[in-house]
Write a protein that holds these residues in place. Structure first.
Motif, PDB file in Angstrom:
ATOM      1  N   ARG A   1       0.632  -1.164   0.341  1.00 51.43           N
ATOM      2  CA  ARG A   1      -0.161  -0.153   0.056  1.00 51.43           C
ATOM      3  C   ARG A   1       0.763   1.255  -0.069  1.00 51.43           C
ATOM      4  O   ARG A   1       0.780   2.359  -0.837  1.00 51.43           O
ATOM      5  CB  ARG A   1      -1.051  -0.081   0.939  1.00 51.43           C
ATOM      6  CG  ARG A   1      -2.170  -1.043   1.290  1.00 51.43           C
ATOM      7  CD  ARG A   1      -2.963  -1.147   2.813  1.00 51.43           C
ATOM      8  NE  ARG A   1      -2.640  -0.905   3.162  1.00 51.43           N
ATOM      9  CZ  ARG A   1      -2.318  -2.440   3.865  1.00 51.43           C
ATOM     10  NH1 ARG A   1      -3.640  -3.472   3.460  1.00 51.43           N
ATOM     11  NH2 ARG A   1      -2.399  -2.827   5.316  1.00 51.43           N
ATOM     12  N   VAL A   2       2.260   0.788   1.060  1.00 48.76           N
ATOM     13  CA  VAL A   2       2.823   2.312   0.816  1.00 48.76           C
ATOM     14  C   VAL A   2       3.983   2.574  -1.118  1.00 48.76           C
ATOM     15  O   VAL A   2       3.481   3.820  -0.857  1.00 48.76           O
ATOM     16  CB  VAL A   2       3.705   2.226   1.444  1.00 48.76           C
ATOM     17  CG1 VAL A   2       4.699   3.436   2.002  1.00 48.76           C
ATOM     18  CG2 VAL A   2       3.107   2.336   3.141  1.00 48.76           C
ATOM     19  N   ALA A   3       3.808   1.240  -1.038  1.00 50.43           N
ATOM     20  CA  ALA A   3       4.595   1.757  -2.328  1.00 50.43           C
ATOM     21  C   ALA A   3       3.610   2.016  -3.852  1.00 50.43           C
ATOM     22  O   ALA A   3       3.865   3.179  -4.581  1.00 50.43           O
ATOM     23  CB  ALA A   3       5.686  -0.077  -3.016  1.00 50.43           C
ATOM     24  N   GLU A   4       2.387   1.685  -3.814  1.00 55.55           N
ATOM     25  CA  GLU A   4       1.003   2.017  -4.632  1.00 55.55           C
ATOM     26  C   GLU A   4       1.245   3.139  -4.472  1.00 55.55           C
ATOM     27  O   GLU A   4       1.186   3.894  -5.696  1.00 55.55           O
ATOM     28  CB  GLU A   4       0.105   1.030  -4.262  1.00 55.55           C
ATOM     29  CG  GLU A   4       0.193  -0.244  -5.312  1.00 55.55           C
ATOM     30  CD  GLU A   4      -1.030  -1.573  -4.846  1.00 55.55           C
ATOM     31  OE1 GLU A   4      -1.894  -0.577  -4.302  1.00 55.55           O
ATOM     32  OE2 GLU A   4      -0.816  -2.197  -5.353  1.00 55.55           O
ATOM     33  N   ALA A   5       1.298   3.959  -3.165  1.00 55.18           N
ATOM     34  CA  ALA A   5       1.028   5.646  -3.049  1.00 55.18           C
ATOM     35  C   ALA A   5       2.464   6.019  -3.398  1.00 55.18           C
ATOM     36  O   ALA A   5       2.572   7.471  -4.566  1.00 55.18           O
ATOM     37  CB  ALA A   5       0.927   5.563  -1.509  1.00 55.18           C
TER      38      ALA A   5
ATOM     39  N   GLY B   1       4.002   5.338  -6.165  1.00 51.90           N
ATOM     40  CA  GLY B   1       4.111   4.906  -7.600  1.00 51.90           C
ATOM     41  C   GLY B   1       5.112   3.710  -7.638  1.00 51.90           C
ATOM     42  O   GLY B   1       5.934   3.949  -8.768  1.00 51.90           O
ATOM     43  N   ALA B   2       6.104   2.687  -6.735  1.00 58.06           N
ATOM     44  CA  ALA B   2       6.787   1.839  -7.119  1.00 58.06           C
ATOM     45  C   ALA B   2       6.492   0.962  -6.696  1.00 58.06           C
ATOM     46  O   ALA B   2       5.408   0.150  -6.012  1.00 58.06           O
ATOM     47  CB  ALA B   2       7.591   2.337  -5.877  1.00 58.06           C
ATOM     48  N   SER B   3       6.492  -0.234  -7.148  1.00 58.91           N
ATOM     49  CA  SER B   3       6.896  -2.084  -6.839  1.00 58.91           C
ATOM     50  C   SER B   3       7.265  -2.210  -4.888  1.00 58.91           C
ATOM     51  O   SER B   3       8.179  -1.629  -4.751  1.00 58.91           O
ATOM     52  CB  SER B   3       7.362  -2.636  -7.129  1.00 58.91           C
ATOM     53  OG  SER B   3       9.179  -2.664  -7.164  1.00 58.91           O
ATOM     54  N   VAL B   4       6.738  -3.556  -4.455  1.00 55.80           N
ATOM     55  CA  VAL B   4       7.155  -3.199  -2.974  1.00 55.80           C
ATOM     56  C   VAL B   4       8.766  -3.454  -3.128  1.00 55.80           C
ATOM     57  O   VAL B   4       9.656  -3.330  -2.267  1.00 55.80           O
ATOM     58  CB  VAL B   4       6.608  -4.499  -2.694  1.00 55.80           C
ATOM     59  CG1 VAL B   4       6.887  -5.455  -1.680  1.00 55.80           C
ATOM     60  CG2 VAL B   4       5.027  -4.735  -2.816  1.00 55.80           C
ATOM     61  N   ALA B   5       9.256  -4.649  -3.854  1.00 57.29           N
ATOM     62  CA  ALA B   5      10.695  -4.967  -4.373  1.00 57.29           C
ATOM     63  C   ALA B   5      11.812  -3.643  -4.701  1.00 57.29           C
ATOM     64  O   ALA B   5      12.405  -3.119  -3.586  1.00 57.29           O
ATOM     65  CB  ALA B   5      10.765  -5.719  -6.090  1.00 57.29           C
ATOM     66  N   GLN B   6      10.880  -1.897  -5.864  1.00 61.29           N
ATOM     67  CA  GLN B   6      11.873  -1.159  -5.407  1.00 61.29           C
ATOM     68  C   GLN B   6      11.571  -0.459  -4.200  1.00 61.29           C
ATOM     69  O   GLN B   6      12.645   0.603  -3.610  1.00 61.29           O
ATOM     70  CB  GLN B   6      10.650  -0.467  -6.438  1.00 61.29           C
ATOM     71  CG  GLN B   6      10.994  -1.005  -7.908  1.00 61.29           C
ATOM     72  CD  GLN B   6      10.656  -0.365  -9.037  1.00 61.29           C
ATOM     73  OE1 GLN B   6       9.666   0.473  -8.898  1.00 61.29           O
ATOM     74  NE2 GLN B   6      10.375  -0.879 -10.023  1.00 61.29           N
ATOM     75  N   LEU B   7      10.658  -0.700  -3.237  1.00 63.37           N
ATOM     76  CA  LEU B   7      10.691   0.022  -2.222  1.00 63.37           C
ATOM     77  C   LEU B   7      11.637  -0.282  -0.576  1.00 63.37           C
ATOM     78  O   LEU B   7      12.445  -0.052  -0.049  1.00 63.37           O
ATOM     79  CB  LEU B   7       9.467   0.185  -1.747  1.00 63.37           C
ATOM     80  CG  LEU B   7       8.565   1.233  -0.392  1.00 63.37           C
ATOM     81  CD1 LEU B   7       8.780   3.128  -0.946  1.00 63.37           C
ATOM     82  CD2 LEU B   7       6.991   0.956   0.547  1.00 63.37           C
TER      83      LEU B   7
END
Length: 336
Positions: free
Chosen positions: A250-254, A256-262
């Motif tokens: 949810r944090v990543a989508e806010a 504009g990133a993927s989970v892995a990138q975050l």
């Protein structure tokens, strides 16, 4: 690709490194052609730090890297090698050997498999409990003087061991697991490394796929995939950990990133002295990870990540009990 330095005495390297283990061992079958293509893609993207071990596939990983580097300028690549883990013909584990004569023997075979005259960073994979770390590091220091090794690193040792080793010869970096799900180094080990001017190469930054954002509860693991024995991938633990991943998503989508990138960007944001190792085995996974280098995290982002995955929130140890017992970094009173 920006650069960072492995501590105060080590080489300048790309801000992300490539960990090669999964291309030869422990995560099930890998496609060799795709592995080499992934190494080429990493080099073309500016990644200079290549991390391997002489026991990954019992020498296969080093030979794979040698083949991938054909036609490339040796001075443009920083090769980091772990040694000392003993294997048997069935792929089993037989302890660790840090004796001075073994150090030189391991190195001789590594240089031949890699097709090079030197290793940039050489490190014991685990501490040999029967050999003082001063003796192991002293033997590597002799290889530095002889020109066969450029810098000395360590792996999975605690704060006190780090200090003892550094007193013998400058240590460039400590390779150790560090991720949102594995934050034990923050208490004593990371402060000690910073006190001594030792960098950190962080492996397991995606917690062996848990933080990739691509893991599902019913995923079947093939033969030879050690995650089948990992506590964090077992039943209730797995579901609890995947719940943390969904909070992170949810944090990543806010953002504009993927989970892995975050997750990768979070590790990189913990200090300029930390170089995350990406364990991608395929070009598409590598491309996703590379984008993390351009993901700038604000103080609010970091606070949101901390709320989603608080320190100590992971369910299960990072290794099975038998393997945990071999980690000097996890020994009581040694800074885990």
């Amino acid at each position: 690709m920006r650069t960072r330095t492995l501590g105060t005495t080590g080489p300048a390297v790309s801000e992300l490194g490539l960990g090669l283990m999964g291309m030869s061992d422990l995560y099930g079958p890998a496609d060799e052609a795709e592995s080499i293509a992934t190494i080429h893609a990493a080099l073309d993207a500016g990644i200079t730090l290549m991390d391997t071990g002489d026991f990954y596939g019992m020498g296969h990983n080093e030979m794979l890297l040698r083949d991938a580097l054909k036609g490339r300028a040796r001075e443009q690549v920083v090769i980091s090698v772990k040694f000392g883990a003993l294997r048997d013909p069935d792929g089993g584990w037989s302890g660790n050997d840090g004796r001075p004569q073994a150090v030189k023997n391991f190195l001789a075979y590594t240089l031949r498999r890699l097709g090079t005259d030197h290793v940039d960073v050489y490190r014991p994979a685990r501490l040999d409990p029967d050999v003082p770390v001063e003796e192991t590091v002293g033997a590597i220091a002799e290889m530095v003087k002889a020109g066969h090794v450029r810098h000395i690193g360590l792996s999975e040792v605690g704060a006190e061991t780090l200090r003892r080793a550094h007193a013998v010869h400058p240590i460039s970096d400590l390779q150790i697991e560090y991720s949102l799900l594995s934050r034990g180094i923050e208490r004593d080990i990371l402060p000690a490394a910073r006190e001594l001017g030792i960098g950190v190469t962080a492996y397991g930054v995606l917690s062996r796929g848990l933080l990739s954002g691509h893991w599902s509860p019913g995923r079947a693991l093939g033969a030879g995939d050690f995650r089948g024995m990992s506590p964090r991938f077992q039943q209730e633990n797995l579901q609890r950990n995947l719940d943390l991943v969904e909070a992170l998503r949810r944090v990543a989508e806010a953002k504009g990133a993927s989970v892995a990138q975050l997750a990768l960007a979070w590790v990189a944001a913990q200090g300029e002295d930390i170089i995350p190792l990406v364990g991608a085995r395929r070009r598409d996974r590598l491309a996703e990870s590379l984008a993390a280098a351009d993901l700038a995290l604000t103080p609010q982002d970091l606070a949101d990540i901390e709320r989603a995955v608080p320190a100590g929130a992971a369910a299960g140890d990072r290794y099975a009990t038998a393997q945990m017992s071999h980690l000097d970094s996890e020994a009581p009173g040694n800074g885990s």
